[in-house]
Design an enzyme around this catalytic site. Sequence first.
Site, PDB file in Angstrom:
ATOM      1  CB  CYS A 129      -0.974  -0.046   1.173  1.00 53.61           C
ATOM      2  SG  CYS A 129      -2.358   1.094   1.026  1.00 53.61           S
ATOM      3  CG  HIS A 130       0.131   5.003   1.441  1.00 52.59           C
ATOM      4  ND1 HIS A 130      -1.176   4.610   1.587  1.00 52.59           N
ATOM      5  CD2 HIS A 130       0.108   6.115   0.652  1.00 52.59           C
ATOM      6  CE1 HIS A 130      -1.962   5.446   0.919  1.00 52.59           C
ATOM      7  NE2 HIS A 130      -1.214   6.367   0.343  1.00 52.59           N
ATOM      8  CD  GLU A 160      -2.948   9.062  -1.528  1.00 49.17           C
ATOM      9  OE1 GLU A 160      -3.793   9.098  -0.600  1.00 49.17           O
ATOM     10  OE2 GLU A 160      -1.876   8.427  -1.454  1.00 49.17           O
TER      11      GLU A 160
END
Length: 222
Positions: A129-130, A160
């Site tokens: 993910c991030h 996002e």
Amino acid sequence: MKPILIVMTSHGDKAGHGPTGYYLSEVTHPLAVFEAEGLPVAFASIQGGEPPVDGFDLEDATNARYWNDPDFRARIAASVKLSEVNPADYSAIFFAGGHGAVWDFPVTQAVNDVTRAVWEQGGVVGAVCHGPAALTNVTLSDGQPLVAGREVAAFTDDEERAVGLEEVVPFLLSTRLAELGAKMQPGPDWTEKVAVDGRLVTGQNPQSATAVGDAIARLVKG
């Protein structure tokens, strides 16, 4: 068997747009895989101690099982500061996501130092993910970005925008990785997508956390 090091963000604020931290399921779902495979695990965070948590969904049975486990809570609360770990002690390093990661992973020297050492000693590098924000800060001994020329999955620019944070985060993660030479492998929004390129394992979003754990476990077990 050397442990897998799970690394979490210590950043708890979305630039005034609410709290953040590590995304709980992006720790618990891979952890469930690692433990089922009999793989030891250690926890680190950027600053050490108890990191802030996000994605706090206790209707998720795996989240609830771990969050209600005093041993898990104690281990998270006692996470080691990343700059204080010895990379030689670990078979793999895995960066959990959560929006906080976009703020502190890219600017922390230990992210580069520890990840490069694990990679160059033949270990596995993973993120979801991030979490791949960590990879925007990793160059190898030859000076090249770790992600250059490699297939990578990460939280997409479209995802996002869908959560309304495209103007809040310091940069759009997938765009930044592509600028570093990563061959981005986006899937449809909010669907499982994992990229495995040699010993590099990355996943797009929370829906990919279990599959990222599976891929890391397979590589670690050889």
